[in-house]
Design an enzyme around this catalytic site. Sequence first.
Site, PDB file in Angstrom:
ATOM      1  N   THR A  52      65.600 160.829  68.832  1.00 17.55           N
ATOM      2  CA  THR A  52      66.693 161.431  69.600  1.00 17.55           C
ATOM      3  C   THR A  52      66.156 162.170  70.812  1.00 17.55           C
ATOM      4  OG1 THR A  52      66.690 163.378  68.144  1.00 17.55           O
ATOM      5  CG2 THR A  52      68.293 161.643  67.661  1.00 17.55           C
TER       6      THR A  52
ATOM      7  N   HIS B  26      66.119 157.271  57.175  1.00 17.61           N
ATOM      8  CA  HIS B  26      65.590 157.679  58.481  1.00 17.61           C
ATOM      9  C   HIS B  26      64.152 157.245  58.715  1.00 17.61           C
ATOM     10  CE1 HIS B  26      68.771 160.265  60.165  1.00 17.61           C
ATOM     11  NE2 HIS B  26      69.054 160.566  58.917  1.00 17.61           N
TER      12      HIS B  26
ATOM     13  N   LYS C 251      57.573 166.347  70.387  1.00 21.85           N
ATOM     14  CA  LYS C 251      58.098 165.842  69.117  1.00 21.85           C
ATOM     15  C   LYS C 251      57.148 166.287  68.009  1.00 21.85           C
ATOM     16  CE  LYS C 251      57.946 161.708  70.901  1.00 21.85           C
ATOM     17  NZ  LYS C 251      59.253 161.159  70.628  1.00 21.85           N
ATOM     18  N   ARG C 252      57.561 166.072  66.791  1.00 23.25           N
ATOM     19  CA  ARG C 252      56.698 166.386  65.653  1.00 23.25           C
ATOM     20  C   ARG C 252      55.355 165.666  65.804  1.00 23.25           C
ATOM     21  NH1 ARG C 252      56.591 163.680  60.618  1.00 23.25           N
ATOM     22  NH2 ARG C 252      58.340 162.396  61.337  1.00 23.25           N
TER      23      ARG C 252
ATOM     24  N   LYS D 197      67.775 162.702  74.669  1.00 20.41           N
ATOM     25  CA  LYS D 197      67.940 163.981  75.361  1.00 20.41           C
ATOM     26  C   LYS D 197      67.232 163.958  76.713  1.00 20.41           C
ATOM     27  CE  LYS D 197      67.906 166.026  70.800  1.00 20.41           C
ATOM     28  NZ  LYS D 197      66.963 166.440  69.762  1.00 20.41           N
TER      29      LYS D 197
ATOM     30  N   LYS E 234      53.470 158.644  65.973  1.00 19.56           N
ATOM     31  CA  LYS E 234      54.103 158.946  67.261  1.00 19.56           C
ATOM     32  C   LYS E 234      53.106 158.842  68.414  1.00 19.56           C
ATOM     33  CE  LYS E 234      57.659 161.836  65.102  1.00 19.56           C
ATOM     34  NZ  LYS E 234      58.866 161.095  65.473  1.00 19.56           N
TER      35      LYS E 234
END
Length: 805
Positions: free
Chosen positions: A652, A356, A544-545, A656, A550
């Site tokens: 993901t 991942h 998100k985390r 969504k 990110k």
Amino acid sequence: MTYKNEELYRILEDACSNNFGCDLKDASRLQVYKSLCQTVRYILSKKRKLFHDEINSNKSKQVYYMSMEFLIGKSLRNNLFNLRLEDNFREILNGLGFNIDDLYEIEPDAGLGNGGLGRLAACYMDSMASLGIPGTGFSIRYEFGIFKQKIVDGWQMEFPDDWLSLGDVWLRPRTEDSYEVKFGGYVTESYEDGQIKINHHDYSPVLAVPYDMLIPGYNSDAVDKLVLWSAKSPSPSAINLSFFVRGEHLKALEQNTMAEVISKVLYPADDNWDGKRLRLKQQYLLVSASLQSIVSSHIKKYNTLSSLPDKVAIHINDTHPALCVPELMRILIDEHNMGWDEAWEITQKTLSYTNHTVMSEALERWPENLFKELLPRVYQIVSEINRRLLYRLNSEYHNDMAKIEYMSPLSGGEVKMANLCLAACHTINGVSKLHTDILKSSIFKNYYDLTPERFTNVTNGIAYRRWLCQSNPKLCELLSNLIGEGFKKDCMELEKLMQFYDDASVIESLQKIKYDNKVKLSKYITDANGINVDPSSIFDVQIKRLHEYKRQLLNVLQIIHMYREIKFNPNIDIPPRTFIFAAKASSGYFMAKQIIRLIVAISNTINSDPMVRDKIKVIFLEDYKVSLAEIIIPSAEISEQISVAGKEASGTGNMKLMINGAVTVGTLDGANVEIHEQVGNENMFLFGLKANEVEALWHSGYNPLYYVSKNPELNEIMQMLRLSVFGASFEDITNSLLTNKFGAADAYMNLADFDDYVRAQNEVSKVYKDKDHFTKMSLVNIAKSGIFSSDRAIKEYADNIWHIK
């Protein structure tokens, strides 16, 4: 299995009477909630028995999905929806004076995960059951989960998340099926009846107790289960009396405490020796108990282990459960007297592995001396796997020691978990096309060159029935009216929505639904943060985390740019925008916590500035979790997917948000590449370097100061961060961007992508002014999202990796 309302009422009434000794009409709200949960669990148990009996009679192959996380969220609504009983119980409860939506609010989120990895595992369990695939998930029953996040004076603070106080209603313990897991001690060999016998001495035993959570499929006969292991002392009532009589009461109970701490929290900080030890114990408890359970069940059913690969598929979800490789070998050799070659063949044919991440720090490595001390027998097996692999690699690569050491499970004083999986598993997959290509061409290239047939791709997917049908019921109802209900079983039918692209009434309906969802989130923001936001503003979302790759920081830099523009030109013609963040930072991740502090500081500055706050607002919502995402995602109009290209495996959240009509602002990273293939340039806002350009720039010598020197505004923004313009100095952040004080300067190329990101955000403002055109972009995103269903992903796993019907 169908139920009439009269029968459901009777079961509900019995649950209330048996548990609380009162009639439903006299029950409190909490008693009705618990009675409803127990009623649903009773119905699930009956369905589970029928499904289990069918599996056994057919001797079906079964999937066992190993993951340190299953971010289930709340279960009541999901279970009722999948059982298609939500309307029945809504009617029953209305008759009793209760609103089922109020009961949903009582349930806590199950504290079993942190981010995308755990939510993906939960989505996959849902899809396995919906497709009728017999599957069991294995994880740990974390008593306090990850943590409850509070923002105090701008700083993230972590508090225990006592989710089991109400969440344990879904769990059924099976203490009779507990397994002993051994830590520490030492190993000797002896000969008995002409065979080598392994003897493990002076170890510390821990009992792994299973708790079952049942997972129903949507409109399906299947009910799968998630097994959560809880760590207990083998003698929970025993105390050391010699310590106790001396008044050392805590030490007298130390053995029990040390055993049970293993399943207390998810991801204890591992920046110290005790934290590393605890994490390794967690991973071995999960793997050892699960594999003992799987093998025991198989032996009982088939009376042989030679058929294990034909009847069992064990899937390793990221590197955390990589100990499946040596532990399955240990069980086969030590407990079932199998020879090495036969055990190795069975292990290889049974195990598969999903990677991942391309982040090197996430490819877990354990200090060899810690591993050897804690897991002495497993260490011996890893050493033998390594010895045999080295023999093969030396022959293949003619003593190219750099390549061989890179591929070895045991080298440089470390045990490399990903390499264990690569050495053993019959199939290795990435989770997006780009990610898999990077695995093949970069971090796993040597293994790919050796056995290319073992590598494949399965792009991630989402349980869209939860993220669309349950989270966004008004949109689901509109879709049902327009294209029928077939999309609830086959997400590809959303494509039919394209025929309404030019239908003005449909465009108006989509706008009304989005506005209503924004009103709902606005109320939540007012209640949670005390800030009023304009639901007619653009809702621009990054949830998100919190991790530097990110690039929440890039988003913040662009917000500062917009803030400056409005200050210099208060009459600037841009649509009002509300930037919404939600994220948790790992408790030991200093820079991630600093970025949260910066977001909160900028929020305070902008939201209190009368010159700016009607144009832009910034919101940080604390304690991000599944139930909060279910409120945010249906309201989002802009989906921020802005990781530096080549670092996000898939994502993901992007899926969504897309299926709920948000338009992506993003780089060509992870599954954004495949979103782009579906919707094209005209229905998303692309920016930034591509993965190959990032790699080339890095190797040519990336210099972030170059971008600051050629862009005076960037230099001004850096000065604002240093000079306490936002209430405090953020010099640590500017140092991380411009110097090597915290590692490589601007390691995720925020400054290289800044100008193009600003261009993309200007384009968002321009396009949004034509609301109908923007809504058509939204419609295309909904219509083209079917490919990102977890049903599709699970079918690919079943067909190409697990070989199961």
